[in-house]
Design a protein around this motif. Structure first.
Motif, PDB file in Angstrom:
ATOM      1  N   TYR A 198       0.836  -1.199   0.000  1.00 52.57           N
ATOM      2  CA  TYR A 198       0.000   0.000   0.000  1.00 52.57           C
ATOM      3  C   TYR A 198       0.874   1.254   0.000  1.00 52.57           C
ATOM      4  O   TYR A 198       1.956   1.280   0.586  1.00 52.57           O
ATOM      5  N   TYR A 199       0.361   2.302  -0.645  1.00 48.64           N
ATOM      6  CA  TYR A 199       1.197   3.480  -0.913  1.00 48.64           C
ATOM      7  C   TYR A 199       0.379   4.755  -0.717  1.00 48.64           C
ATOM      8  O   TYR A 199      -0.797   4.836  -1.111  1.00 48.64           O
ATOM      9  N   VAL A 200       0.989   5.776  -0.109  1.00 44.36           N
ATOM     10  CA  VAL A 200       0.391   7.103   0.008  1.00 44.36           C
ATOM     11  C   VAL A 200       1.491   8.139  -0.214  1.00 44.36           C
ATOM     12  O   VAL A 200       2.641   7.928   0.194  1.00 44.36           O
ATOM     13  N   ALA A 201       1.166   9.233  -0.889  1.00 40.49           N
ATOM     14  CA  ALA A 201       2.192  10.236  -1.209  1.00 40.49           C
ATOM     15  C   ALA A 201       1.580  11.623  -1.266  1.00 40.49           C
ATOM     16  O   ALA A 201       0.383  11.792  -1.559  1.00 40.49           O
ATOM     17  N   LEU A 202       2.414  12.611  -1.002  1.00 41.92           N
ATOM     18  CA  LEU A 202       2.098  14.020  -1.204  1.00 41.92           C
ATOM     19  C   LEU A 202       3.091  14.571  -2.214  1.00 41.92           C
ATOM     20  O   LEU A 202       4.300  14.321  -2.111  1.00 41.92           O
ATOM     21  N   SER A 203       2.596  15.322  -3.191  1.00 37.00           N
ATOM     22  CA  SER A 203       3.496  15.873  -4.208  1.00 37.00           C
ATOM     23  C   SER A 203       2.963  17.205  -4.717  1.00 37.00           C
ATOM     24  O   SER A 203       1.766  17.507  -4.602  1.00 37.00           O
ATOM     25  N   GLY A 204       3.862  17.994  -5.273  1.00 39.34           N
ATOM     26  CA  GLY A 204       3.500  19.288  -5.851  1.00 39.34           C
ATOM     27  C   GLY A 204       4.129  19.459  -7.217  1.00 39.34           C
ATOM     28  O   GLY A 204       5.248  19.001  -7.470  1.00 39.34           O
ATOM     29  N   ASP A 205       3.386  20.094  -8.130  1.00 38.03           N
ATOM     30  CA  ASP A 205       3.862  20.357  -9.487  1.00 38.03           C
ATOM     31  C   ASP A 205       4.075  21.856  -9.670  1.00 38.03           C
ATOM     32  O   ASP A 205       3.179  22.660  -9.370  1.00 38.03           O
ATOM     33  N   ILE A 206       5.231  22.225 -10.176  1.00 38.46           N
ATOM     34  CA  ILE A 206       5.558  23.621 -10.459  1.00 38.46           C
ATOM     35  C   ILE A 206       5.477  23.829 -11.968  1.00 38.46           C
ATOM     36  O   ILE A 206       6.234  23.217 -12.733  1.00 38.46           O
ATOM     37  N   GLY A 207       4.542  24.659 -12.411  1.00 41.07           N
ATOM     38  CA  GLY A 207       4.356  24.894 -13.845  1.00 41.07           C
ATOM     39  C   GLY A 207       5.542  25.616 -14.458  1.00 41.07           C
ATOM     40  O   GLY A 207       6.024  26.616 -13.918  1.00 41.07           O
ATOM     41  N   MET A 208       5.997  25.114 -15.614  1.00 40.60           N
ATOM     42  CA  MET A 208       7.181  25.671 -16.260  1.00 40.60           C
ATOM     43  C   MET A 208       6.868  26.459 -17.531  1.00 40.60           C
ATOM     44  O   MET A 208       7.713  27.200 -18.029  1.00 40.60           O
ATOM     45  N   LEU A 209       5.650  26.303 -18.076  1.00 39.56           N
ATOM     46  CA  LEU A 209       5.304  26.946 -19.335  1.00 39.56           C
ATOM     47  C   LEU A 209       4.235  28.012 -19.134  1.00 39.56           C
ATOM     48  O   LEU A 209       3.397  27.910 -18.233  1.00 39.56           O
ATOM     49  N   ASN A 210       4.262  29.027 -19.980  1.00 36.07           N
ATOM     50  CA  ASN A 210       3.212  30.038 -20.008  1.00 36.07           C
ATOM     51  C   ASN A 210       1.952  29.420 -20.618  1.00 36.07           C
ATOM     52  O   ASN A 210       1.977  28.943 -21.749  1.00 36.07           O
ATOM     53  N   MET A 211       0.845  29.403 -19.859  1.00 34.52           N
ATOM     54  CA  MET A 211      -0.364  28.747 -20.323  1.00 34.52           C
ATOM     55  C   MET A 211      -1.266  29.634 -21.168  1.00 34.52           C
ATOM     56  O   MET A 211      -2.313  29.187 -21.647  1.00 34.52           O
ATOM     57  N   LEU A 212      -0.892  30.889 -21.374  1.00 36.58           N
ATOM     58  CA  LEU A 212      -1.695  31.800 -22.182  1.00 36.58           C
ATOM     59  C   LEU A 212      -1.054  31.986 -23.552  1.00 36.58           C
ATOM     60  O   LEU A 212       0.153  32.156 -23.668  1.00 36.58           O
ATOM     61  N   LYS A 213      -1.880  31.932 -24.587  1.00 31.93           N
ATOM     62  CA  LYS A 213      -1.376  32.133 -25.941  1.00 31.93           C
ATOM     63  C   LYS A 213      -1.032  33.597 -26.158  1.00 31.93           C
ATOM     64  O   LYS A 213      -1.721  34.498 -25.679  1.00 31.93           O
ATOM     65  N   GLN A 214       0.040  33.823 -26.894  1.00 27.81           N
ATOM     66  CA  GLN A 214       0.470  35.170 -27.221  1.00 27.81           C
ATOM     67  C   GLN A 214      -0.141  35.557 -28.565  1.00 27.81           C
ATOM     68  O   GLN A 214       0.105  34.911 -29.580  1.00 27.81           O
ATOM     69  N   LYS A 215      -0.963  36.600 -28.546  1.00 30.19           N
ATOM     70  CA  LYS A 215      -1.672  36.995 -29.764  1.00 30.19           C
ATOM     71  C   LYS A 215      -0.770  37.663 -30.791  1.00 30.19           C
ATOM     72  O   LYS A 215      -1.031  37.622 -31.979  1.00 30.19           O
ATOM     73  N   ASP A 216       0.309  38.272 -30.337  1.00 33.15           N
ATOM     74  CA  ASP A 216       1.256  38.891 -31.252  1.00 33.15           C
ATOM     75  C   ASP A 216       2.638  38.852 -30.620  1.00 33.15           C
ATOM     76  O   ASP A 216       2.785  38.516 -29.454  1.00 33.15           O
ATOM     77  N   LYS A 217       3.646  39.202 -31.407  1.00 31.15           N
ATOM     78  CA  LYS A 217       5.024  39.089 -30.939  1.00 31.15           C
ATOM     79  C   LYS A 217       5.348  40.060 -29.814  1.00 31.15           C
ATOM     80  O   LYS A 217       6.304  39.859 -29.073  1.00 31.15           O
ATOM     81  N   ASP A 218       4.562  41.135 -29.679  1.00 35.26           N
ATOM     82  CA  ASP A 218       4.804  42.103 -28.625  1.00 35.26           C
ATOM     83  C   ASP A 218       3.994  41.805 -27.359  1.00 35.26           C
ATOM     84  O   ASP A 218       4.056  42.551 -26.392  1.00 35.26           O
ATOM     85  N   SER A 219       3.233  40.727 -27.383  1.00 36.47           N
ATOM     86  CA  SER A 219       2.393  40.390 -26.239  1.00 36.47           C
ATOM     87  C   SER A 219       3.246  39.992 -25.043  1.00 36.47           C
ATOM     88  O   SER A 219       4.206  39.235 -25.177  1.00 36.47           O
ATOM     89  N   LYS A 220       2.898  40.509 -23.879  1.00 37.89           N
ATOM     90  CA  LYS A 220       3.624  40.184 -22.652  1.00 37.89           C
ATOM     91  C   LYS A 220       2.616  39.815 -21.570  1.00 37.89           C
ATOM     92  O   LYS A 220       2.464  40.494 -20.565  1.00 37.89           O
ATOM     93  N   ILE A 221       1.929  38.703 -21.791  1.00 37.33           N
ATOM     94  CA  ILE A 221       0.934  38.228 -20.845  1.00 37.33           C
ATOM     95  C   ILE A 221       1.297  36.803 -20.450  1.00 37.33           C
ATOM     96  O   ILE A 221       1.575  35.964 -21.308  1.00 37.33           O
ATOM     97  N   LYS A 222       1.356  36.526 -19.140  1.00 37.33           N
ATOM     98  CA  LYS A 222       1.839  35.234 -18.676  1.00 37.33           C
ATOM     99  C   LYS A 222       0.982  34.703 -17.527  1.00 37.33           C
ATOM    100  O   LYS A 222       0.489  35.469 -16.703  1.00 37.33           O
ATOM    101  N   MET A 223       0.832  33.370 -17.503  1.00 40.88           N
ATOM    102  CA  MET A 223       0.182  32.706 -16.371  1.00 40.88           C
ATOM    103  C   MET A 223       0.663  31.256 -16.324  1.00 40.88           C
ATOM    104  O   MET A 223       0.601  30.545 -17.329  1.00 40.88           O
ATOM    105  N   HIS A 224       1.175  30.852 -15.192  1.00 40.59           N
ATOM    106  CA  HIS A 224       1.598  29.473 -14.995  1.00 40.59           C
ATOM    107  C   HIS A 224       0.575  28.740 -14.132  1.00 40.59           C
ATOM    108  O   HIS A 224      -0.209  29.370 -13.421  1.00 40.59           O
ATOM    109  N   GLU A 225       0.594  27.426 -14.214  1.00 45.99           N
ATOM    110  CA  GLU A 225      -0.354  26.631 -13.445  1.00 45.99           C
ATOM    111  C   GLU A 225       0.397  25.591 -12.623  1.00 45.99           C
ATOM    112  O   GLU A 225       1.138  24.772 -13.166  1.00 45.99           O
TER     113      GLU A 225
END
Length: 237
Positions: A198-225
């Motif tokens: 039997y097994y039990v665990a606690l773990s956490g994930d740190i998001g590494m990628l920007n989850m929001l699409k950039q609409k143009d090359k000058d876009s500076k909007i970011k959100m990690h999950e």
């Protein structure tokens, strides 16, 4: 990202081959399959934007929760070091804190009675860990870390307004026009095996990628999950 994934896959294949060779030379160290069930917390970070020299921070989505179910294969490497690839399917929901997704400019932010984001997808973790077996006991503790590839199948919003002139407005749709389908996280965790299987665990994930699409090359909007898991399991040894 492509180079990182290529290096991860190459390292996994190399470690798996090494684990198999160790298994062939030491029958006491055998790979095994494990079933896993997790209660998850999905934790989107604040959305950060830059408008000229002004930096803004808002939180469009609240912390949510869900469940995941899947399995892992544990390959011993050497001593108590192991590599453990896995796969699971998840279903998560998050609250929506802001934003009018109905397309009706007459509806204001405080006119909503319910707003939720519902996500269904697949995660592929590849964990490297170390297990300590307590002498003369069926108990072991382990620490592990490694990348988690997350591929979304659906990411839909569901909203309902309060009664406006006697009518409630219901609306739904996909968020993939605004958000990325693929995420890459780094997982850190701690687990306990008891009664040998039997097994039990606690773990956490740190998001590494920007989850929001950039609409143009000058876009500076970011959100990690980020994420957090309480995992229960059974190891078929």
């Amino acid at each position: 990202m492509k180079k990182f994934l290529l290096l991860t896959v190459s390292a996994f294949l190399g470690l798996s081959s090494f684990a198999q060779s160790k298994h062939n030379s030491d029958d006491s160290s055998r790979p095994f399959f494990g079933a896993r069930l997790s209660i998850d917390a999905s934790i989107p970070c604040s959305m950060k934007t830059e408008v000229g020299s002004v930096k803004l921070s808002t939180k469009p989505f609240g912390t949510g929760g869900g469940v995941s179910v899947g399995g892992v294969v544990n390959f011993p490497i050497v001593s108590n070091l192991y590599v453990e690839p896995g796969i699971d399917l998840y279903y998560h929901t998050n609250s929506i804190n802001m934003g009018n997704l109905t397309g009706d400019p007459e509806i204001e932010d405080n006119d909503f009675s319910a707003r939720s984001l519902r996500k269904f997808g697949m995660r592929v973790p590849v964990q490297i860990g170390y297990r300590y077996d307590f002498p003369s006991s069926q108990t072991a503790v382990s620490v592990f870390t490694g990348p988690v590839l997350n591929v979304g199948f659906s990411n839909d919003y569901y909203i309902t307004t309060k009664e406006i002139e006697g009518v409630k407005v219901h609306s739904s749709g996909s968020m993939y026009d605004e958000m990325q389908r693929v995420n890459l996280s780094w997982r850190i965790g701690f687990g306990v095996t008891f009664l040998n299987n039997y097994y039990v665990a606690l773990s956490g994930d740190i998001g590494m990628l920007n989850m929001l699409k950039q609409k143009d090359k000058d876009s500076k909007i970011k959100m990690h999950e980020n994420g957090f898991q309480l995992t229960l399991g059974y190891n078929f040894k």
